[in-house]
Design a protein around this motif. Sequence first.
Motif, PDB file in Angstrom:
ATOM      1  N   TYR A   1      51.347  28.736  43.333  1.00  0.00           N
ATOM      2  CA  TYR A   1      50.320  29.264  42.426  1.00  0.00           C
ATOM      3  C   TYR A   1      49.540  30.375  43.115  1.00  0.00           C
ATOM      4  N   ILE A   2      48.817  31.155  42.322  1.00  0.00           N
ATOM      5  CA  ILE A   2      47.991  32.226  42.879  1.00  0.00           C
ATOM      6  C   ILE A   2      46.630  31.622  43.239  1.00  0.00           C
ATOM      7  N   ALA A   3      46.357  31.529  44.533  1.00  0.00           N
ATOM      8  CA  ALA A   3      45.081  30.965  44.978  1.00  0.00           C
ATOM      9  C   ALA A   3      44.003  32.035  45.045  1.00  0.00           C
ATOM     10  N   LYS A   4      44.410  33.275  45.283  1.00  0.00           N
ATOM     11  CA  LYS A   4      43.435  34.376  45.361  1.00  0.00           C
ATOM     12  C   LYS A   4      44.105  35.663  44.900  1.00  0.00           C
ATOM     13  N   TRP A   5      43.419  36.417  44.079  1.00  0.00           N
ATOM     14  CA  TRP A   5      43.911  37.739  43.683  1.00  0.00           C
ATOM     15  C   TRP A   5      42.725  38.688  43.707  1.00  0.00           C
ATOM     16  N   GLU A   6      42.676  39.500  44.744  1.00  0.00           N
ATOM     17  CA  GLU A   6      41.570  40.454  44.906  1.00  0.00           C
ATOM     18  C   GLU A   6      42.103  41.861  45.127  1.00  0.00           C
ATOM     19  N   HIS A   7      43.264  42.138  44.558  1.00  0.00           N
ATOM     20  CA  HIS A   7      43.849  43.463  44.739  1.00  0.00           C
ATOM     21  C   HIS A   7      42.955  44.498  44.054  1.00  0.00           C
ATOM     22  N   PRO A   8      42.690  45.606  44.743  1.00  0.00           N
ATOM     23  CA  PRO A   8      41.724  46.573  44.195  1.00  0.00           C
ATOM     24  C   PRO A   8      42.199  47.330  42.967  1.00  0.00           C
TER      25      PRO A   8
END
Lengths: 223, 57
Positions: B37-44
């Motif tokens: 799963y995606i635990a973090k998505w902080e792509h600008p």
Amino acid sequence: MTQAFNLSQFANNVNSSGVAQAAGGGTGTTTSTGSGSVVLGNNPTITNPILAGSTSGNITLAVPSVAGTNTATFPASTGTVMVSGNMPAFSAYQNNGGQSIASGTYTKIIIDTKEFDTASCFNTSTYRFTPLVAGYYQLNWYTDMGAYTSRYTAFLYKNGALYKSGTSNIGNGTNTTGTGGSSIVYANGSTDYFEMYVQGNNAATTGGNSSSTYFNGAMVRSA
Amino acid sequence: MTLHEKIVALYPSLTDADFNIKGTITLQNDSDGKGDYIAKWEHPTLARPTEEQLKLN
């Protein structure tokens, strides 16, 4: 005032229950303000003793002199005396023949078999170490990743979040490479828990045996 | 096809660095049978993929 006597001198002050009576036949406190010694016979049994410290706040237990003086000294600070019974130690490993790790994905390492777990703090279903004694622990983690040409890193997680990184190793494609780490961590003795994760640039399979993939640790001092 | 492979297929500009410890994306698997799963998505610049996008890949 100096008092020097042995247990036989208590004989006249022992009641029918075998309890030594304080001076005067009561059960109160016998007080001496002297600086001498109270000498008991060999191996006396003292029930519920309270040892009051000197004015410096120290209590010193001296053992018989054998090849010199042997003294155990409690420092003038608050703490819990640690013995093997309240210092958890565990060692566990992966015993599933190998775990598939997807590329780019932080994957919790399956640690499903214990070698020892002195205080029942490691769970082989959740793969978590949850020490129930507050203090500082040395934890060690390692996993083989096979013969790949990719970077892999093993991590220690605390309470579900990345906490400490292990070494990052890149295989040469021929020899098995591995990654692991070691760190001293604090645990509150109730809710804090630790797990092992690995992440790499390519898919891989861990070495699933006691020498290839393991997680172990022990308390090094109390809180 | 793994979640990582699906995301890279959706966004070919992503590199290994985006998923590493200093990256902006964290994919995770807690070995509890629920999968990646995606635990973090902080792509600008890239938007977090939707479930629908991931199903299509």
